[in-house]
Design a protein around this motif. Structure first.
Motif, PDB file in Angstrom:
ATOM      1  N   ILE A   2       0.863  -1.187   0.000  1.00 11.76           N
ATOM      2  CA  ILE A   2       0.000   0.000   0.000  1.00 11.76           C
ATOM      3  C   ILE A   2       0.900   1.238   0.000  1.00 11.76           C
ATOM      4  CG2 ILE A   2      -1.806   1.265   1.227  1.00 11.76           C
ATOM      5  CD1 ILE A   2      -2.804  -1.383   2.363  1.00 11.76           C
ATOM      6  N   LEU A   3       0.553   2.183  -0.862  1.00 13.58           N
ATOM      7  CA  LEU A   3       1.341   3.409  -1.003  1.00 13.58           C
ATOM      8  C   LEU A   3       0.600   4.558  -0.319  1.00 13.58           C
ATOM      9  CD1 LEU A   3       3.669   4.987  -2.456  1.00 13.58           C
ATOM     10  CD2 LEU A   3       2.166   5.135  -4.459  1.00 13.58           C
ATOM     11  N   THR A   4       1.310   5.357   0.449  1.00 11.71           N
ATOM     12  CA  THR A   4       0.700   6.593   0.953  1.00 11.71           C
ATOM     13  C   THR A   4       1.548   7.780   0.492  1.00 11.71           C
ATOM     14  OG1 THR A   4       1.810   6.899   3.090  1.00 11.71           O
ATOM     15  CG2 THR A   4      -0.027   5.323   3.046  1.00 11.71           C
ATOM     16  N   VAL A   5       0.858   8.863   0.130  1.00 12.45           N
ATOM     17  CA  VAL A   5       1.518  10.070  -0.365  1.00 12.45           C
ATOM     18  C   VAL A   5       1.258  11.206   0.627  1.00 12.45           C
ATOM     19  CG1 VAL A   5       1.616  11.755  -2.245  1.00 12.45           C
ATOM     20  CG2 VAL A   5       1.174   9.326  -2.753  1.00 12.45           C
ATOM     21  N   GLY A  50       0.093  -5.104   9.695  1.00  9.61           N
ATOM     22  CA  GLY A  50       0.736  -6.175   8.939  1.00  9.61           C
ATOM     23  C   GLY A  50       0.789  -5.926   7.441  1.00  9.61           C
ATOM     24  N   HIS A  51       0.499  -4.696   6.999  1.00 12.44           N
ATOM     25  CA  HIS A  51       0.548  -4.398   5.563  1.00 12.44           C
ATOM     26  C   HIS A  51       1.867  -3.730   5.194  1.00 12.44           C
ATOM     27  CE1 HIS A  51      -3.423  -5.411   3.961  1.00 12.44           C
ATOM     28  NE2 HIS A  51      -3.828  -5.239   5.207  1.00 12.44           N
ATOM     29  N   GLU A  52       2.540  -4.309   4.234  1.00  8.15           N
ATOM     30  CA  GLU A  52       3.758  -3.698   3.715  1.00  8.15           C
ATOM     31  C   GLU A  52       3.368  -2.346   3.102  1.00  8.15           C
ATOM     32  OE1 GLU A  52       5.984  -6.338   1.158  1.00  8.15           O
ATOM     33  OE2 GLU A  52       7.168  -4.633   0.445  1.00  8.15           O
ATOM     34  N   THR A  53       4.114  -1.303   3.447  1.00  4.49           N
ATOM     35  CA  THR A  53       3.712   0.053   3.088  1.00  4.49           C
ATOM     36  C   THR A  53       4.911   0.836   2.574  1.00  4.49           C
ATOM     37  OG1 THR A  53       2.093  -0.060   4.880  1.00  4.49           O
ATOM     38  CG2 THR A  53       2.542   2.110   3.980  1.00  4.49           C
ATOM     39  N   VAL A  54       4.661   1.688   1.595  1.00  4.23           N
ATOM     40  CA  VAL A  54       5.696   2.593   1.094  1.00  4.23           C
ATOM     41  C   VAL A  54       5.162   4.014   1.222  1.00  4.23           C
ATOM     42  CG1 VAL A  54       7.040   3.299  -0.935  1.00  4.23           C
ATOM     43  CG2 VAL A  54       6.586   0.864  -0.518  1.00  4.23           C
ATOM     44  N   VAL A  55       6.002   4.928   1.728  1.00  8.51           N
ATOM     45  CA  VAL A  55       5.592   6.330   1.828  1.00  8.51           C
ATOM     46  C   VAL A  55       6.370   7.159   0.814  1.00  8.51           C
ATOM     47  CG1 VAL A  55       4.915   6.200   4.260  1.00  8.51           C
ATOM     48  CG2 VAL A  55       7.254   6.849   3.685  1.00  8.51           C
ATOM     49  N   VAL A 145      -3.677   3.186  -2.939  1.00  2.23           N
ATOM     50  CA  VAL A 145      -2.901   4.374  -2.603  1.00  2.23           C
ATOM     51  C   VAL A 145      -3.772   5.358  -1.837  1.00  2.23           C
ATOM     52  CG1 VAL A 145      -3.341   5.412  -4.889  1.00  2.23           C
ATOM     53  CG2 VAL A 145      -1.456   6.257  -3.509  1.00  2.23           C
ATOM     54  N   ALA A 146      -3.177   5.997  -0.822  1.00  4.73           N
ATOM     55  CA  ALA A 146      -3.852   7.063  -0.080  1.00  4.73           C
ATOM     56  C   ALA A 146      -3.111   8.367  -0.326  1.00  4.73           C
ATOM     57  CB  ALA A 146      -3.869   6.746   1.411  1.00  4.73           C
ATOM     58  N   LEU A 147      -3.866   9.418  -0.678  1.00  7.85           N
ATOM     59  CA  LEU A 147      -3.304  10.756  -0.893  1.00  7.85           C
ATOM     60  C   LEU A 147      -3.756  11.615   0.279  1.00  7.85           C
ATOM     61  CD1 LEU A 147      -4.379  11.088  -4.651  1.00  7.85           C
ATOM     62  CD2 LEU A 147      -2.241  10.132  -3.740  1.00  7.85           C
ATOM     63  N   CYS A 148      -2.815  12.140   1.050  1.00  9.39           N
ATOM     64  CA  CYS A 148      -3.193  12.647   2.372  1.00  9.39           C
ATOM     65  C   CYS A 148      -2.652  14.033   2.701  1.00  9.39           C
ATOM     66  CB  CYS A 148      -2.670  11.706   3.442  1.00  9.39           C
ATOM     67  SG  CYS A 148      -3.237  10.014   3.262  1.00  9.39           S
ATOM     68  N   SER A 268      -6.804  -0.909   4.292  1.00  9.88           N
ATOM     69  CA  SER A 268      -6.394  -2.298   4.516  1.00  9.88           C
ATOM     70  C   SER A 268      -7.575  -3.231   4.256  1.00  9.88           C
ATOM     71  CB  SER A 268      -5.855  -2.475   5.941  1.00  9.88           C
ATOM     72  OG  SER A 268      -6.857  -2.146   6.892  1.00  9.88           O
ATOM     73  N   GLY A 269      -8.779  -2.815   4.648  1.00 12.69           N
ATOM     74  CA  GLY A 269      -9.971  -3.625   4.404  1.00 12.69           C
ATOM     75  C   GLY A 269     -10.256  -3.800   2.920  1.00 12.69           C
ATOM     76  N   LEU A 270     -10.026  -2.741   2.169  1.00 16.28           N
ATOM     77  CA  LEU A 270     -10.225  -2.797   0.709  1.00 16.28           C
ATOM     78  C   LEU A 270      -9.240  -3.795   0.096  1.00 16.28           C
ATOM     79  CD1 LEU A 270     -10.558   0.296  -1.634  1.00 16.28           C
ATOM     80  CD2 LEU A 270      -8.905  -1.489  -2.168  1.00 16.28           C
ATOM     81  N   VAL A 271      -7.961  -3.686   0.480  1.00 15.60           N
ATOM     82  CA  VAL A 271      -6.930  -4.561  -0.086  1.00 15.60           C
ATOM     83  C   VAL A 271      -7.180  -6.025   0.295  1.00 15.60           C
ATOM     84  CG1 VAL A 271      -4.471  -5.134   0.143  1.00 15.60           C
ATOM     85  CG2 VAL A 271      -5.173  -2.768  -0.302  1.00 15.60           C
TER      86      VAL A 271
END
Lengths: 320, 320
Positions: A2-5, A50-55, A145-148, A268-271
């Motif tokens: 999951i990517l967050t920006v 427990g979700h692998e994440t990239v920022v 992806v989340a844009l925040c 996380s629920g969506l994924v």
């Protein structure tokens, strides 16, 4: 992954003072420093789940260096007994300007918080182009992806719309969590989800009536709108139905970061392919467990596990 | 060369906000960052007056790095037309801890300032020993030394007494500008000068009557006591006589740094061999020109030149 920006990351400082007295001098009695900005908070919770994440986003100057050091060294955030958080990878883009500081001054007598937010670095056109390139590379490996958060100075108001379009082109589900004109423009690019609170919805739609405002926000382009009702939970107006989710009781505590935990729950629920009711249960339980945590922005893992089965879900009749 | 010692240096941040509202969130509208701590402020004024200056004390961590970068890059502070400031040399001792930040939140509606001061790094015994070695080396080339400000955590309360004794052993005139127990202990080591304000004097002597409190402070060990009377000027009780110095009028403005400018005036006058009345004229004119400056802690050079001949000096009968 999951990517967050987080375009306007922040070094979040918390200062405890015995009592905040305007126009007086205060000795800070206790302090903490941590990497902040909404997308970084979301990533921390995702990793703890427990979700692998990239920022990604921007970081620069001496405050940016400290932020990245803290991100690399971050302690395991409330991991479940016997589990470790999933990897959280720093893919921030370096900028010449100084990452902003935010300062939360907590009055230890009352628990009230006074917030001071620096505006953030001036981002150049070249730096924005570098971010777009990094973002498109990362989208290729992202499940969502989340844009925040807010935009730093120098970034055009349609920036989130551009990032939403790129995610849709890449076929990656995109959640947008911002406010004001960047939200209005971003919605028009048709994100999968937005997660406004009552103030953001009212600013967008002119209405403070949750059902009316949430439906209006959907008509503006968002496929799904999850409106935060503060301590009363969430209202979800989606292509699949309308649900309201509420915690078992109102809880005392610090709401800082509760919205970011909700975003982590939804994404996380969506994924994981959960149903809407289960996604909402997770989002409400996480955000309530964040309010209950003694550390602003962290969630209380035991409270989360305990709350999860007790979140009330009510399905509404489909929109007229 | 004049040496200044700042054991608890600071990265001074100034945040302008439209209006400070406790328990609300504020966007900082304007901000500045500069090297601080009383001895660094004194050094900046000494340098602007044309005195070669060396600063020592502690600096560490990311904030210490920024402080030292800003110190190296500092712009000329209000130099006289056609003159440049004298060299200001960084001889700070590196510590593992993080140099503190101080935050001045200025309400742009009223001009009132709310101050938040971090406590400072925990200094270890080895770091204190390193400072003592550096200090004794620097004393060998110093014409005078100023010991300024609060003690960081970990430094023993008799630290200033130790530094006063070393200066006296080296035959270097020493001015001590601190408060509380470190001042009480430091005075007993017989510094040449102290420069307390009314609150510091009252804490030391129990009296708010300036002449009584100033004489009491002298009896405790200080050779000369220059009491700051705030907008009313200064009262000097010295081995050579007693003088009161007053600015021509009360001025509006920000008193931040006025005391540090007074220390620079007294110390530069001592090194130049000026008479007491001339030293006091300089100290009062500099501190008044600091209150008048739009930038906290800087002095207004034109105002200083204009005020200098207009400071009123009154000689008192010798102590009974």
């Amino acid at each position: 992954m999951i990517l967050t920006v987080t375009l306007n990351t922040a070094l979040d400082l918390t200062y405890g003072v015995p009592e905040l007295v305007p126009h007086a001098s205060h000795r800070v009695s206790d302090m903490s420093e941590r990497p902040g900005g909404k997308g970084l908070n979301v990533a921390r919770v995702l990793s703890a789940l427990g979700h692998e994440t990239v920022v990604t986003g921007f970081a620069g100057g001496s405050t940016g260096t400290v932020l990245r050091e803290l991100l690399a060294a971050r302690p395991a955030d409330a991991p479940a007994p016997g589990t470790a958080p999933a990897p959280l990878t720093d893919a921030l883009v370096a900028v010449a300007g100084n990452t902003r500081r935010t300062i939360a001054v907590v009055d230890r007598a009352t628990g009230d918080t006074t917030q001071l937010n620096e505006p953030g670095p001036l981002v150049t056109a070249d730096e924005w182009t570098a971010l777009l390139g990094r973002y498109e590379e990362l989208l290729a490996g992202a499940d969502a992806v989340a844009l925040c958060g807010s935009l730093p100075p120098g970034i055009h108001v349609g920036a989130y719309a551009e990032l939403v379009r790129a995610a849709r082109t890449a076929g990656v589900p995109v959640l947008l969590d911002t406010s004001g004109e960047p939200l209005r423009r971003g919605i028009a690019a048709r994100p999968d989800l937005i997660k406004p609170n009552a103030d953001e919805l009212a600013q967008l739609t002119g209405s403070r009536e949750p059902m009316r405002a949430t439906r209006d926000a959907r008509r503006r382009g968002a496929h799904g709108v999850i409106a935060s009702l503060g301590p009363d939970g969430m209202l979800a107006v989606t292509p699949d139905g309308i649900w309201q989710a509420a915690p078992p009781a109102r809880v005392p505590g610090n709401p800082t970061g509760a919205g970011d935990s909700a975003v982590a729950g939804l994404l996380s629920g969506l994924v994981e392919g959960l149903s809407w009711p289960d996604r909402l249960r997770r989002a409400v339980a996480l955000s309530t467990a964040t309010v209950l945590s003694p550390t602003a922005g962290d969630f209380d893992r035991a409270a989360y596990e305990e709350l999860l089965p007790r979140v009330g879900i009510e399905e509404h009749a489909p929109a007229a």
